[in-house]
Design an enzyme around this catalytic site. Structure first.
Site, mmCIF file in Angstrom:
data_model
loop_
_atom_site.group_PDB
_atom_site.id
_atom_site.type_symbol
_atom_site.label_atom_id
_atom_site.label_comp_id
_atom_site.label_asym_id
_atom_site.label_seq_id
_atom_site.Cartn_x
_atom_site.Cartn_y
_atom_site.Cartn_z
ATOM 1 N N ASP A 98 15.278 -1.323 7.811
ATOM 2 C CA ASP A 98 13.819 -1.484 7.358
ATOM 3 C C ASP A 98 13.924 -2.429 6.308
ATOM 4 O OD1 ASP A 98 11.189 -0.791 6.919
ATOM 5 O OD2 ASP A 98 11.478 1.341 7.435
ATOM 6 N N GLU A 262 5.817 -4.113 11.056
ATOM 7 C CA GLU A 262 4.702 -3.164 10.862
ATOM 8 C C GLU A 262 3.592 -3.905 10.676
ATOM 9 O OE1 GLU A 262 3.479 1.009 8.028
ATOM 10 O OE2 GLU A 262 4.452 -1.032 7.272
ATOM 11 N N HIS A 331 7.041 7.996 9.913
ATOM 12 C CA HIS A 331 7.300 8.941 8.664
ATOM 13 C C HIS A 331 6.107 8.829 7.970
ATOM 14 C CE1 HIS A 331 8.110 4.678 7.877
ATOM 15 N NE2 HIS A 331 7.824 4.883 6.656
ATOM 16 N N ASP A 332 4.905 8.039 8.383
ATOM 17 C CA ASP A 332 3.599 7.873 7.834
ATOM 18 C C ASP A 332 2.637 8.719 8.389
ATOM 19 O OD1 ASP A 332 4.872 6.102 5.713
ATOM 20 O OD2 ASP A 332 4.501 4.344 7.238
HETATM 21 C C1 GLC Z 1 4.990 1.125 4.802
HETATM 22 C C2 GLC Z 1 5.807 2.286 5.108
HETATM 23 C C3 GLC Z 1 5.431 3.325 4.158
HETATM 24 C C4 GLC Z 1 5.497 2.940 2.728
HETATM 25 C C5 GLC Z 1 4.756 1.505 2.571
HETATM 26 C C6 GLC Z 1 4.991 0.794 1.383
HETATM 27 O O1 GLC Z 1 3.644 1.471 5.357
HETATM 28 O O2 GLC Z 1 5.951 2.597 6.579
HETATM 29 O O3 GLC Z 1 6.448 4.446 4.164
HETATM 30 O O4 GLC Z 1 4.900 3.605 2.005
HETATM 31 O O5 GLC Z 1 4.849 0.469 3.670
HETATM 32 O O6 GLC Z 1 6.439 0.410 1.293
#
Ligand code: GLC
Ligand code: CA
Length: 560
Positions: A98, A262, A331-332
């Site tokens: 990631d 993402e 995970h979000d």
């Molecule tokens: C993305 C991640 C999340 C994180 C955010 C800031 O949305 O999936 O878990 O808090 O980015 O990095």
């Protein structure tokens, strides 16, 4: 259509902190992942995505990186990472990591130098602005009214230089200034470090946020709020494409790896620029339109017809030009069996029906750890049992606004990111087999009923269903390369579609409701002998063009 390995892969997302602890300190770690690789392999996984494992003060559990080239102490050492990578490869799987390009930790050396003074050579690596001032020149307010995604202002005041820095996420996650070419190059160097190490690709975090609106204007504020949700100013902004293009060219574009961005806020109309075969800057994106249909405060009931519209738009939109990343959990987000599904009476049925619904579309499917055993949301009574920075902020801000404790907890029970961050439920042993110590976050009390060990032994478990489904997908190319077509478009309970590859055709039926559902007037006949997958017992039936599905029943038939 071009055939490529990652189109044929099944992905599995690991949240290292909650996956497996190997040394009894209560925190999942890299050696813990190594211990569980055989499990992951046997499930049928090809690609593992691990959430950030870099050095981090853990304000946002690793998404606040203080050194991109070091491993978080809690998780182990660089040697452990190298072991993990080689153990994954030994099992003929791939490992993607990631990468977080939008922000660093405020404890990263770059930011430490940047905040030192206005003339620091790294000052412009982050986004610094004067606040609003009164007549005497005294700073009295933030530069604008943007709200942070995690609550509160998106600006943090820094006394030393009497300026504010921008943080779209937490105060400890200052945004990198992507307009500065030195800062960009410094980021690329980090990416290339990992590519040279031999990882197989990236999930690129929050990548649609790297470009901000020029001049940082206030958000319109008709309700006269203190801070206003500011996605319109920093999500998928005009001018982001050249940045993405350079990012790709200077890093992963030079390697045979897979990338999945993402990409919150990207719509199908622009998808060509993101993932199109010629113009795309990455292989796939995680888009969120379908998950946006559900909301803990306003929109609890899943609208199945809407869901079909959204996902079909993406399926047809990328047909022959691009590729979808398929997912219903991460995970979000809260656990899908507790949101879209029914984690009570129809727990098994809804976990498996949801699975068949998304997994067999065209794209690379991802499974989030625990999804494959139907892990559920959790309800802790005290805010102290929660960890997520956004949950804590929400609690604090609403309490300040006078909202009663119980009302806030109800929101967190439904929507908190911690719902999906409780430790993986491996067995009915103490702490669910996650740790021999005290876990960093409480285990969901339902681990005695929901755990891997029991489900491995049970042919009718959620886990066994996932295994059968994965195997079926792998053994039949039509589930990978076949064209997707929605059927029964207006049906309010059923999500059904066909996949077609040359003369092969299959149909997937999933009842996503708690009531029996009739599918009639089908344009084809279903024959019992052609049943490929089912989550509930199906009794022999004559060839038919009408079937009745029980609550959350799922069936897959071969048609030709
Ligand atoms: C993305 C991640 C999340 C994180 C955010 C800031 O949305 O999936 O878990 O808090 O980015 O990095
Ligand atoms: Ca540990």
């Amino acid at each position: 259509m071009k055939k490529i390995w990652w189109k044929e892969a099944v992905g599995y997302q690991i949240y290292p902190r909650s996956f497996q602890d190997s040394n009894g300190d209560g925190i999942g770690d890299l050696q813990g992942i190594v211990q569980r690789l055989d499990y992951v392999k046997e499930l049928g996984i090809d690609v593992i995505w691990i959430c950030p494992m870099y050095q981090s003060p853990n304000d946002d559990n690793g998404y606040d990186i203080s050194d991109y080239q070091a491993i978080m102490d809690d998780f182990g050492t660089m040697e452990d990472f190298d072991t993990l990578l080689s153990e994954v490869h030994k099992r003929d799987m791939k490992l993607i990591i990631d990468f977080v390009p939008n922000h660093t930790s405020d404890e990263h050396q770059w930011f430490v130098e940047s905040r030192e003074s206005k003339d620091s050579p790294k000052r412009d690596w982050y986004i610094w602005r004067d606040g609003k001032k009164d007549k005497s020149g005294k700073t009295i307010a933030e530069p604008n009214n943007w709200e942070s995604i995690f609550g509160g202002s998106a600006w943090e005041y820094d006394e030393k230089t009497d300026q504010y820095y921008l943080h779209v996420f937490s105060t400890k996650q200052p945004d990198v200034n992507w307009e500065n070419s030195d800062a960009r190059q410094a980021i690329y160097d980090q990416v290339n470090y990992w590519l040279d190490k031999g990882i197989d690709g990236f999930r690129i975090d929050a990548v649609s946020h790297i470009k901000k609106r020029k001049k940082f204007p206030d958000m319109p504020n008709p309700k006269k709020k203190k801070y206003v949700s500011s996605f319109d100013m920093h999500m998928n902004q005009k001018g982001i494409q050249p940045l993405l293009k350079e990012f790709k060219e200077k890093t992963y574009g030079q390697y045979d790896v897979m990338t999945v961005g993402e990409a919150n806020g990207v719509s199908i109309d622009e998808a060509d620029l993101w993932v199109g075969e010629k113009k795309g800057k990455m292989d796939m994106i995680f888009q969120f339109e379908h998950l946006g249909l559900w909301d803990a405060e306003t929109n609890l009931q899943l609208d199945i017809v809407e869901l079909k519209k959204v996902l079909t738009r993406w399926q047809k939109g990328l047909e022959n030009n691009g590729w979808n990343a398929l997912f219903i959990e991460n995970h979000d987000k809260p656990r899908v069996v507790s949101t879209w599904g029914n984690d009570d009476e129809f727990w098994y049925e809804s976990a498996t029906s949801m699975a068949a619904m998304y997994f067999l579309m065209q794209g690379t499917p991802f499974i989030y750890q625990g999804q494959e055993i139907g892990m559920t949301n959790v309800q802790f009574d005290s805010i102290d049992d929660y960890d997520d920075v956004s949950a804590k902020n929400l609690y604090r801000i609403r309490r300040e606004d006078g909202v009663p404790h119980d009302d806030i907890m109800r929101i967190l029970w439904a929507s908190s990111r911690d719902n999906s961050r409780t430790p993986m439920q491996w067995s009915s042993d103490e702490q669910a087999g996650f740790t021999t110590g005290l876990p960093w976050m409480k285990v969901n009390p339902n681990y005695k009923e929901i755990n891997v060990e029991d489900q491995l032994k049970d042919e009718d478990s959620v886990l066994s269903f996932y295994k059968r489904m994965i195997e079926m997908k792998k053994n039949n190319e039509v589930f990978t390369y076949g064209t997707y077509d929605l059927i029964l478009d207006e049906h309010h309970q059923i999500y059904a579609y066909t996949r077609t590859l040359e003369d092969e055709q299959v149909v997937i039926f999933t009842n996503l409701s708690t009531k029996d559902a009739i599918c009639d007037d089908l344009d084809f006949t279903l024959s019992f002998d052609n049943l490929m997958l089912n989550n509930l017992p199906v009794t022999t039936h004559d060839d038919t063009s009408t079937i009745v599905l029980k609550p959350y029943e799922a069936r897959v038939y071969k048609l030709s």
